[in-house]
Scaffold this motif. Structure first.
Motif, PDB file in Angstrom:
ATOM      1  N   CYS A 245       0.822  -1.218   0.000  1.00 29.66           N
ATOM      2  CA  CYS A 245       0.000   0.000   0.000  1.00 29.66           C
ATOM      3  C   CYS A 245       0.858   1.270   0.000  1.00 29.66           C
ATOM      4  O   CYS A 245       0.349   2.373   0.231  1.00 29.66           O
ATOM      5  CB  CYS A 245      -0.917   0.010   1.220  1.00 29.66           C
TER       6      CYS A 245
ATOM      7  N   TRP B 175      -0.172   4.417  -2.219  1.00 30.26           N
ATOM      8  CA  TRP B 175      -1.409   5.054  -1.742  1.00 30.26           C
ATOM      9  C   TRP B 175      -1.140   5.834  -0.467  1.00 30.26           C
ATOM     10  O   TRP B 175      -1.601   6.972  -0.305  1.00 30.26           O
ATOM     11  CB  TRP B 175      -2.476   3.991  -1.507  1.00 30.26           C
TER      12      TRP B 175
ATOM     13  N   GLN C  65      -4.714  -1.152  -1.631  1.00 32.53           N
ATOM     14  CA  GLN C  65      -3.520  -1.795  -2.190  1.00 32.53           C
ATOM     15  C   GLN C  65      -3.184  -1.174  -3.549  1.00 32.53           C
ATOM     16  O   GLN C  65      -4.072  -0.798  -4.316  1.00 32.53           O
ATOM     17  CB  GLN C  65      -3.716  -3.316  -2.334  1.00 32.53           C
ATOM     18  N   ASP C  66      -1.883  -1.041  -3.837  1.00 30.09           N
ATOM     19  CA  ASP C  66      -1.449  -0.388  -5.067  1.00 30.09           C
ATOM     20  C   ASP C  66      -1.776  -1.213  -6.301  1.00 30.09           C
ATOM     21  O   ASP C  66      -2.003  -0.661  -7.375  1.00 30.09           O
ATOM     22  CB  ASP C  66       0.066  -0.129  -5.007  1.00 30.09           C
TER      23      ASP C  66
END
Length: 356
Positions: free
Chosen positions: A196, A199, A250-251
């Protein structure tokens, strides 16, 4: 509307009665299977057999129900029937609410004794000591790669991989209040923080990030401290009464984690299997090429290749390799025999059905 629904509901009730009868007939047969297994000391859980059943469900499914939904139903049926023989105990990386716990239920169904452990090491110890029949540990994430502690322990243990589970991993940012006012630290497992990172860099670049043993542990801590936020699954959030600040942070939208089922069980071929190995090569020119050449020569595909330092004080590595097929399959068996003769170190971690 009532006049139209009544005959349809009566048909559903009649079918439900048939389903109930068939389920209990299946359960009685499962009990008979259990008696036979008890006489021969055969294991209660056979992942290759259950994988074959679930594949058959998908192959024979005419619709309109989706194959995934039907497989979930059949997995629970097999779990309930298996529990009539013996309730299997499965150790996992806890506490309650982790993605590893989700992987336990996806593999074994809900009719198991799930044993939460404080660390991956403890999961291995529980399975080695017989406190648990099996353990479930994370082994690889699609975004962040291998879980190194699991790889290191697989090198050392006498346990065998007897299955794998892959699940979609969706991370949510959560707090006790459902808002970020007054929050001074964001906690999660180190892998989740990495998954993450982009973000978090955009939305909360100045808040401290703290790695903890698991995402569920982060959720538990956030449930006790309003100044703390957790990155975890929404299941963990419900367990610890957290409010969701933002879901799916999550990216990688397709973020998945693969888990290994570990124990003392050696599976037989299921028809769609994978074999995991650890290898090391002699320190000479062309050694890696010579080591892996038998795979190409026998037509065996390699699906994964990871390296880990040997920790011997020199620049040497162990290589973790997954190949398609079971160790008892003809071509795979021939390739493994050659690999073993060429390798400085060779260990089969297990052959097991591929994740559905």
């Amino acid at each position: 509307m009532t006049d139209k629904l009544k005959p349809l509901r009566e048909q559903i009730d009649a079918i439900d009665a048939q389903i109930l009868d068939l389920l209990n007939r299946r359960a009685r047969l499962a009990q008979e299977v259990g008696h036979v297994k008890a006489e021969t000391m055969a294991p209660v859980f056979r992942p290759e057999r259950e994988a074959q059943v679930l594949r058959g469900v998908a192959e024979r499914n005419p619709g309109p129900m989706g194959s995934g939904e039907l497989q979930t139903i059949f997995r629970e049926i097999m779990s309930a029937c298996r529990s009539l023989e013996k309730r299997v105990t499965v150790a996992y990386l806890g506490p309650v609410g982790t993605f590893t716990e989700q992987a336990v239920y996806k593999q074994f169904g809900s009719a198991v004794e799930a044993l939460p452990c404080a660390s991956i090491d403890e999961v291995f110890r529980a399975a080695e000591a017989g406190t648990a029949d099996f353990g479930v540990v994370p082994i690889e994430n699609s975004s962040e790669g291998a879980v190194n502690r699991t790889l290191d322990l697989l090198m050392q243990t006498s346990l065998i991989i007897s299955g794998e589970v892959a699940i979609d991993v969706h991370h949510s940012l959560m707090t006790k209040s459902g808002a970020m006012e007054g929050v001074g630290v964001i906690c999660a497992h180190s892998q989740a923080l990495a998954q993450c990172q982009a973000w978090l860099n955009v939305h909360y670049p100045n808040i401290e990030r703290r790695a903890v043993a698991s995402n569920a542990e982060a959720a538990r801590m956030a449930g006790l401290d309003p100044a703390m936020a957790a990155i975890a699954s929404e299941m963990a959030g419900r367990q610890y009464q957290l409010g969701v600040v933002q879901a799916h942070i999550q990216d990688d939208a397709h973020n998945r984690t693969r888990f290994a089922v570990i124990g003392h069980l050696q599976t037989t071929p299921s028809g769609a299997d994978q074999t995991s190995l650890v290898l090391a090569v002699p320190n000479k020119a062309g050694a890696m090429y010579q080591l892996l050449a038998p795979l190409a020569r026998h037509g065996v595909s390699m699906s994964r290749f990871e390296s880990r330092p040997a920790r011997l004080g020199s620049w040497e590595y162990y290589f973790y390799v997954d190949v398609v097929g079971h160790a008892r399959d003809g071509a795979v068996a021939l390739a493994l025999a050659e690999l073993k003769s060429n390798a400085a170190f060779f260990k089969v971690l297990g052959s097991y059905p591929v994740s559905l």
